[in-house]
Design a protein around this motif. Structure first.
Motif, short mmCIF file in Angstrom:
data_model
loop_
_atom_site.label_atom_id
_atom_site.label_comp_id
_atom_site.label_asym_id
_atom_site.label_seq_id
_atom_site.Cartn_x
_atom_site.Cartn_y
_atom_site.Cartn_z
N THR A 213 0.88 -1.06 0.06
CA THR A 213 0.01 0.42 -0.28
C THR A 213 0.66 1.30 0.16
O THR A 213 2.00 1.31 0.22
N VAL A 214 -0.05 2.56 -1.02
CA VAL A 214 0.98 4.04 -0.49
C VAL A 214 1.52 4.04 0.84
O VAL A 214 2.46 4.45 1.14
N GLY A 215 0.60 3.82 1.82
CA GLY A 215 1.01 3.91 3.41
C GLY A 215 2.14 3.22 4.02
O GLY A 215 3.62 3.68 4.26
N ALA A 216 2.30 2.25 3.62
CA ALA A 216 3.44 1.31 4.57
C ALA A 216 4.66 1.82 3.25
O ALA A 216 5.54 1.64 4.13
N GLN A 217 4.64 2.13 1.93
CA GLN A 217 5.70 2.79 1.17
C GLN A 217 5.96 4.08 2.00
O GLN A 217 7.56 3.75 1.63
N VAL A 218 5.46 4.77 2.15
CA VAL A 218 5.43 6.02 2.66
C VAL A 218 6.50 5.67 4.32
O VAL A 218 7.20 6.40 4.46
N ALA A 219 5.80 4.40 5.13
CA ALA A 219 6.29 5.20 6.11
C ALA A 219 7.59 4.03 6.41
O ALA A 219 8.11 4.10 7.11
N ALA B 6 -5.83 10.20 4.20
CA ALA B 6 -6.69 9.14 5.11
C ALA B 6 -6.61 8.07 3.81
O ALA B 6 -7.07 7.41 4.67
N LYS B 7 -7.76 8.95 2.81
CA LYS B 7 -8.70 7.14 2.26
C LYS B 7 -7.29 6.31 1.35
O LYS B 7 -7.53 5.15 0.83
N ARG B 8 -6.36 7.25 -0.01
CA ARG B 8 -5.31 6.87 -0.07
C ARG B 8 -4.00 6.39 0.32
O ARG B 8 -2.85 5.38 0.14
N LEU C 243 -3.74 4.17 -8.04
CA LEU C 243 -3.84 6.03 -8.08
C LEU C 243 -3.49 6.87 -9.45
O LEU C 243 -2.73 5.82 -10.03
N SER C 244 -3.63 8.01 -9.55
CA SER C 244 -3.49 8.17 -11.13
C SER C 244 -1.73 8.72 -10.87
O SER C 244 -1.05 8.81 -10.35
#
Length: 323
Positions: free
Chosen positions: A106-112, A143-145, A153-154
């Protein structure tokens, strides 16, 4: 001592035709807050310079010269030591986010991830900081992303995620390699303005790679024009674009699109194409495409000549070119 000092950087790569010199004596320095642009056609050494700084050169690459980050020599560091720097003190926004982001996470995991690796945050704290970063780069409905995957995502949204990842640990140097290549004109402007704002607010140094002279004119303070793995011309962006002391710089400038041109007008082009690395001789790399070439150009690489304050160019016929 500058924050980043690159001195006589040389990279030799293996090829089917034997070892080839891919970078040929690249030198520059950056202080915090500096914005330097690398410009030139594909194959001129721009991205390879960035990969050398990140310690991500291809297998078998031989590196000579010096890369010092706040006094620490990076050339010769082992993989573990470079891994401690990447994403922490040096970060990079890659050219194509769809291939740079991991489709399985997920996007969140990669930023974290860099926050957990370099800052030691636990899962909950890293997720909260990831959300703050995504909001900082103006990702809609951040928050949803967080739990979205890259394919959901675009292109513009994926690029904002890449920027958030690069900024996560507050690096001293941010490298942006053609960060708007896959975006439309409106999104290009938004992303570049966002990078400008974030760099200005944090005080980090920026190395921006592009083939677009207009982007360089608006977003960097100094520019290096690269050709054949070497720096053909360098200096303050206004001075370089005003005087254009190297024939290659003049060719790039002449080939740029112009507003108001009559429909169907053909753009001037530089004859020929960027040579294969193995075909570069000992003289000026641009000799075979230059309309001002003479025999002396092919005999030895021209030295850097001062054109103005902090403005250098490598051409033995600079006086005629500028005149």
């Amino acid at each position: 001592m500058a924050m980043l000092e690159v001195s006589d950087l040389r990279v030799v790569l293996p090829s089917a035709r034997g070892p080839v010199a891919a970078l040929r004596g690249v030198s520059f320095a950056l202080e915090r807050g500096d914005k330097l642009g690398l410009i030139g056609e594909s194959g001129c050494g721009k991205s390879l310079t960035a990969l050398a700084l990140m310690g991500l050169l291809p297998e078998g690459a031989q590196v000579e010269g010096s890369i010092r980050l706040n006094g620490t020599e990076l050339v010769g560091l082992d993989d573990d030591a470079m891994a401690q720097l990447r994403g922490d003190r040096i970060a990079m926004i890659f050219q194509e986010p769809m291939t740079a982001l991991n489709p399985l996470h997920t996007v969140g995991a990669q930023v974290a991830e860099p926050l957990r690796l370099h800052r030691g945050l636990d899962r909950a704290a890293a997720r909260a900081e990831a959300l703050r970063l995504l909001e900082r780069v103006q990702l809609p409905e951040a928050a949803k992303r967080l739990d979205a995957h890259p394919h959901q995502l675009s292109g513009g949204q994926r690029q904002r995620v890449m920027i958030a990842m690069a900024l996560a640990c507050g690096p001293e140097l941010l490298i942006a390699d053609e960060p708007t290549t896959a975006l439309d004109v409106t999104l290009q402007h938004e992303v570049l303005m966002l990078i400008d704002e974030l760099v200005r607010g944090s005080g980090m140094a920026l190395l921006l790679i592009s083939h677009d002279l207009g982007v360089m004119a608006r977003h960097v303070q100094r520019v290096m024009v690269m050709y054949g793995g070497a720096v053909a011309e360098s200096g303050p962006v206004g001075a370089v674009f005003a005087r254009r002391a190297h024939p290659y710089t003049r060719g790039l400038h002449a080939a740029r699109p112009r507003l108001g041109a009559t429909r169907g007008t053909r753009l001037p082009t530089i004859p020929g194409r960027v040579p294969e690395l193995a075909d570069l001789g000992t003289g000026c790399a641009f000799a075979d495409r230059c309309e001002r070439v003479i025999d002396a150009c092919r005999r030895a690489a021209p030295p850097a000549v001062e054109v103005g304050a902090d403005h250098l160019a490598r051409c033995i016929r600079i006086e005629e070119v500028v005149a």
